[in-house]
Design a protein around this motif. Structure first.
Motif, PDB file in Angstrom:
ATOM      1  N   ASN A  79      42.461  30.745  39.956  1.00  0.00           N
ATOM      2  CA  ASN A  79      43.210  29.903  38.938  1.00  0.00           C
ATOM      3  C   ASN A  79      42.148  29.678  37.726  1.00  0.00           C
ATOM      4  N   LEU A  80      41.104  28.806  38.350  1.00  0.00           N
ATOM      5  CA  LEU A  80      40.027  28.299  37.245  1.00  0.00           C
ATOM      6  C   LEU A  80      38.847  29.198  36.410  1.00  0.00           C
ATOM      7  N   PHE A  81      39.078  29.932  37.367  1.00  0.00           N
ATOM      8  CA  PHE A  81      38.472  31.233  36.626  1.00  0.00           C
ATOM      9  C   PHE A  81      38.285  31.853  35.015  1.00  0.00           C
ATOM     10  N   ARG A 102      38.085  31.000  32.069  1.00  0.00           N
ATOM     11  CA  ARG A 102      37.958  31.767  30.474  1.00  0.00           C
ATOM     12  C   ARG A 102      38.118  32.353  29.272  1.00  0.00           C
ATOM     13  N   ASN A 103      39.944  31.968  29.664  1.00  0.00           N
ATOM     14  CA  ASN A 103      41.062  32.147  28.586  1.00  0.00           C
ATOM     15  C   ASN A 103      40.656  30.754  27.641  1.00  0.00           C
ATOM     16  N   HIS A 104      40.732  29.859  28.276  1.00  0.00           N
ATOM     17  CA  HIS A 104      39.957  28.464  27.252  1.00  0.00           C
ATOM     18  C   HIS A 104      39.039  29.312  26.288  1.00  0.00           C
ATOM     19  N   ARG A 139      37.747  29.959  20.985  1.00  0.00           N
ATOM     20  CA  ARG A 139      36.991  30.654  19.052  1.00  0.00           C
ATOM     21  C   ARG A 139      38.610  30.829  18.429  1.00  0.00           C
ATOM     22  N   LEU A 140      39.700  31.456  18.766  1.00  0.00           N
ATOM     23  CA  LEU A 140      40.503  32.119  18.033  1.00  0.00           C
ATOM     24  C   LEU A 140      40.890  31.057  17.241  1.00  0.00           C
ATOM     25  N   LEU A 175      46.203  28.519  24.955  1.00  0.00           N
ATOM     26  CA  LEU A 175      45.087  27.268  25.644  1.00  0.00           C
ATOM     27  C   LEU A 175      46.653  26.231  26.237  1.00  0.00           C
ATOM     28  N   TYR A 176      47.122  27.155  25.901  1.00  0.00           N
ATOM     29  CA  TYR A 176      48.276  25.296  27.202  1.00  0.00           C
ATOM     30  C   TYR A 176      48.139  26.397  28.227  1.00  0.00           C
ATOM     31  N   THR A 177      48.474  27.625  28.251  1.00  0.00           N
ATOM     32  CA  THR A 177      48.553  27.918  29.707  1.00  0.00           C
ATOM     33  C   THR A 177      47.614  28.689  30.069  1.00  0.00           C
ATOM     34  N   SER A 178      46.021  28.642  29.732  1.00  0.00           N
ATOM     35  CA  SER A 178      44.871  28.154  30.263  1.00  0.00           C
ATOM     36  C   SER A 178      44.339  26.997  30.633  1.00  0.00           C
TER      37      SER A 178
END
Length: 98
Positions: free
Chosen positions: A82-84, A88-90, A95-96, A38-41
């Motif tokens: 990077n934004l996309f 997506r990862n966020h 959800r996790l 989450l922090y990396t996203s």
């Protein structure tokens, strides 16, 4: 008008750079994999916005040349990627955590 826009973009670049560094430190310090993701996203989102803002300020400040256009286009593409990826990862890691 252009001077005010340069100052606003400069301030936004500093803010996104600061947020990117904060999220980078947080992602390295945490031991939970979901929070790390989450922090990396969030770091990717901040870096993407920062690159887009840098390309915007480069287009405003300097006069036109083909090298500048190519560099700005590369910054825009890298920032959008990077934004996309960050958005997506966020959504995946948010959800996790639920």
């Amino acid at each position: 008008m252009i001077d005010a826009l340069e100052w606003v973009l400069g301030a936004l670049i500093v803010i996104t750079c600061f947020l990117s560094a904060i999220y980078s430190f947080r992602s390295r310090r945490t031991s939970d994999g979901r929070m790390r993701g989450l922090y990396t996203s969030r770091m990717n989102i901040s870096m993407g916005l920062m690159l887009i803002l840098i390309a915007s300020i480069l287009l405003i400040i300097f006069t036109g040349s083909s090298v500048k256009i190519v560099v700005c286009a590369l910054f825009y593409l890298l920032g959008l990627f990077n934004l996309f990826a960050g958005v997506r990862n966020h959504s995946h890691f948010a959800r996790l955590l639920r």
